[in-house]
Design an enzyme around this catalytic site. Sequence first.
Site, PDB file in Angstrom:
ATOM      1  N   HIS A  17       0.838  -1.209   0.000  1.00  0.00           N
ATOM      2  CA  HIS A  17       0.000   0.000   0.000  1.00  0.00           C
ATOM      3  C   HIS A  17       0.874   1.260   0.000  1.00  0.00           C
ATOM      4  O   HIS A  17       0.622   2.199  -0.749  1.00  0.00           O
ATOM      5  CB  HIS A  17      -0.890   0.050   1.253  1.00  0.00           C
ATOM      6  CG  HIS A  17      -1.942  -1.014   1.327  1.00  0.00           C
ATOM      7  ND1 HIS A  17      -2.090  -1.836   2.422  1.00  0.00           N
ATOM      8  CD2 HIS A  17      -2.918  -1.384   0.458  1.00  0.00           C
ATOM      9  CE1 HIS A  17      -3.116  -2.649   2.237  1.00  0.00           C
ATOM     10  NE2 HIS A  17      -3.629  -2.418   1.042  1.00  0.00           N
ATOM     11  N   LYS A  41     -18.501  -5.889   6.815  1.00  0.00           N
ATOM     12  CA  LYS A  41     -17.278  -6.619   6.479  1.00  0.00           C
ATOM     13  C   LYS A  41     -16.450  -6.786   7.752  1.00  0.00           C
ATOM     14  O   LYS A  41     -16.110  -5.796   8.406  1.00  0.00           O
ATOM     15  CB  LYS A  41     -16.496  -5.801   5.431  1.00  0.00           C
ATOM     16  CG  LYS A  41     -15.478  -6.603   4.663  1.00  0.00           C
ATOM     17  CD  LYS A  41     -14.975  -5.792   3.470  1.00  0.00           C
ATOM     18  CE  LYS A  41     -13.688  -6.343   2.918  1.00  0.00           C
ATOM     19  NZ  LYS A  41     -13.158  -5.512   1.835  1.00  0.00           N
ATOM     20  N   ARG A  90      -1.710  -5.883  -8.509  1.00  0.00           N
ATOM     21  CA  ARG A  90      -0.624  -6.822  -8.237  1.00  0.00           C
ATOM     22  C   ARG A  90      -0.571  -7.818  -9.383  1.00  0.00           C
ATOM     23  O   ARG A  90      -0.155  -7.513 -10.472  1.00  0.00           O
ATOM     24  CB  ARG A  90      -0.883  -7.539  -6.904  1.00  0.00           C
ATOM     25  CG  ARG A  90      -0.577  -6.706  -5.703  1.00  0.00           C
ATOM     26  CD  ARG A  90      -1.262  -7.225  -4.483  1.00  0.00           C
ATOM     27  NE  ARG A  90      -2.705  -7.072  -4.609  1.00  0.00           N
ATOM     28  CZ  ARG A  90      -3.569  -7.245  -3.625  1.00  0.00           C
ATOM     29  NH1 ARG A  90      -3.142  -7.611  -2.460  1.00  0.00           N
ATOM     30  NH2 ARG A  90      -4.852  -7.056  -3.805  1.00  0.00           N
ATOM     31  N   SER A 128      -2.935  -8.034   2.811  1.00  0.00           N
ATOM     32  CA  SER A 128      -3.140  -7.948   4.262  1.00  0.00           C
ATOM     33  C   SER A 128      -3.460  -9.313   4.872  1.00  0.00           C
ATOM     34  O   SER A 128      -3.021  -9.623   5.982  1.00  0.00           O
ATOM     35  CB  SER A 128      -4.262  -6.958   4.579  1.00  0.00           C
ATOM     36  OG  SER A 128      -3.955  -5.700   4.056  1.00  0.00           O
TER      37      SER A 128
HETATM   38  P1  ADP Z   1      -9.845  -3.693  -0.641  1.00  0.00           P
HETATM   39  O1  ADP Z   1     -10.549  -4.438   0.438  1.00  0.00           O
HETATM   40  O2  ADP Z   1     -10.594  -2.509  -1.158  1.00  0.00           O
HETATM   41  O3  ADP Z   1      -9.270  -4.536  -1.765  1.00  0.00           O
HETATM   42  P2  ADP Z   1      -7.150  -3.467   0.336  1.00  0.00           P
HETATM   43  O4  ADP Z   1      -6.696  -2.791   1.567  1.00  0.00           O
HETATM   44  O5  ADP Z   1      -6.999  -4.937   0.273  1.00  0.00           O
HETATM   45  O6  ADP Z   1      -8.644  -3.025   0.133  1.00  0.00           O
HETATM   46  O7  ADP Z   1      -6.452  -2.823  -0.921  1.00  0.00           O
HETATM   47  C1  ADP Z   1      -6.575  -1.463  -1.238  1.00  0.00           C
HETATM   48  C2  ADP Z   1      -5.919  -1.233  -2.573  1.00  0.00           C
HETATM   49  O8  ADP Z   1      -4.521  -1.481  -2.474  1.00  0.00           O
HETATM   50  C3  ADP Z   1      -6.403  -2.146  -3.689  1.00  0.00           C
HETATM   51  O9  ADP Z   1      -6.412  -1.413  -4.888  1.00  0.00           O
HETATM   52  C4  ADP Z   1      -5.372  -3.239  -3.741  1.00  0.00           C
HETATM   53  O10 ADP Z   1      -5.284  -3.818  -5.021  1.00  0.00           O
HETATM   54  C5  ADP Z   1      -4.128  -2.448  -3.416  1.00  0.00           C
HETATM   55  N1  ADP Z   1      -3.081  -3.280  -2.850  1.00  0.00           N
HETATM   56  C6  ADP Z   1      -3.149  -4.131  -1.806  1.00  0.00           C
HETATM   57  N2  ADP Z   1      -1.975  -4.764  -1.600  1.00  0.00           N
HETATM   58  C7  ADP Z   1      -1.133  -4.304  -2.565  1.00  0.00           C
HETATM   59  C8  ADP Z   1       0.215  -4.582  -2.926  1.00  0.00           C
HETATM   60  N3  ADP Z   1       0.940  -5.488  -2.296  1.00  0.00           N
HETATM   61  N4  ADP Z   1       0.743  -3.920  -3.985  1.00  0.00           N
HETATM   62  C9  ADP Z   1      -0.011  -3.026  -4.641  1.00  0.00           C
HETATM   63  N5  ADP Z   1      -1.285  -2.725  -4.379  1.00  0.00           N
HETATM   64  C10 ADP Z   1      -1.848  -3.352  -3.347  1.00  0.00           C
END
Ligand code: ADP
Length: 160
Positions: A17, A41, A90, A128
């Site tokens: 992130h 959620k 990703r 995460s």
């Molecule tokens: P959501 O539940 O909306 O997917 P996340 O916190 O999982 O929320 O992810 C928020 C954003 O960050 C999404 O666009 C996700 O693809 C991106 N993201 C999560 N992990 C990574 C990573 N390792 N590299 C790049 N982008 C990421």
Amino acid sequence: MKTAVYPGSFDPVTNGHIDIIKRALKIFDKIIIAVGDNPGKKSTFTIEERMDMLKECVKNLKNVEVDSFTGLLLNYVKSKNSKIIIRGLRAVSDFEFEFQRALMNRVVDNEIETIFIMTKEDYVYLNSSIVKEMAMFNGNVNGLVPEIVEKKLKEKFSKT
Ligand code: ADP
């Protein structure tokens, strides 16, 4: 002044992130990290915990704000006078879900664009959930999450 909104669960924030935030800052003047407060959620960390960790992680970055939102993302983006949603990409597996969401948002509001930023190679398989799984079983998450998150994960899982 171009403001972009980076929405997500951030449960918890990972180095993936942070990488996206830093890349987005090269393109936009201001980034609002919008933590989704979705009562339906189930999250590991509360909205306050997720926001506090994020705030700590971006405290040295200029023009980054941490906020929360409920309800429709498009309404939130408009309320912030922005027209841009940032999402991270990703692996190919992200594509279908993100494509559907972005197109759906566009159908509802053609003024708002979703911009995808590709992650650093090191974080392609990072999310995460994997981090939480590792931490739960005492795995080493060093290098995958900021230090503050590593500490909070240890605290969280030593209690359970
Ligand atoms: P959501 O539940 O909306 O997917 P996340 O916190 O999982 O929320 O992810 C928020 C954003 O960050 C999404 O666009 C996700 O693809 C991106 N993201 C999560 N992990 C990574 C990573 N390792 N590299 C790049 N982008 C990421």
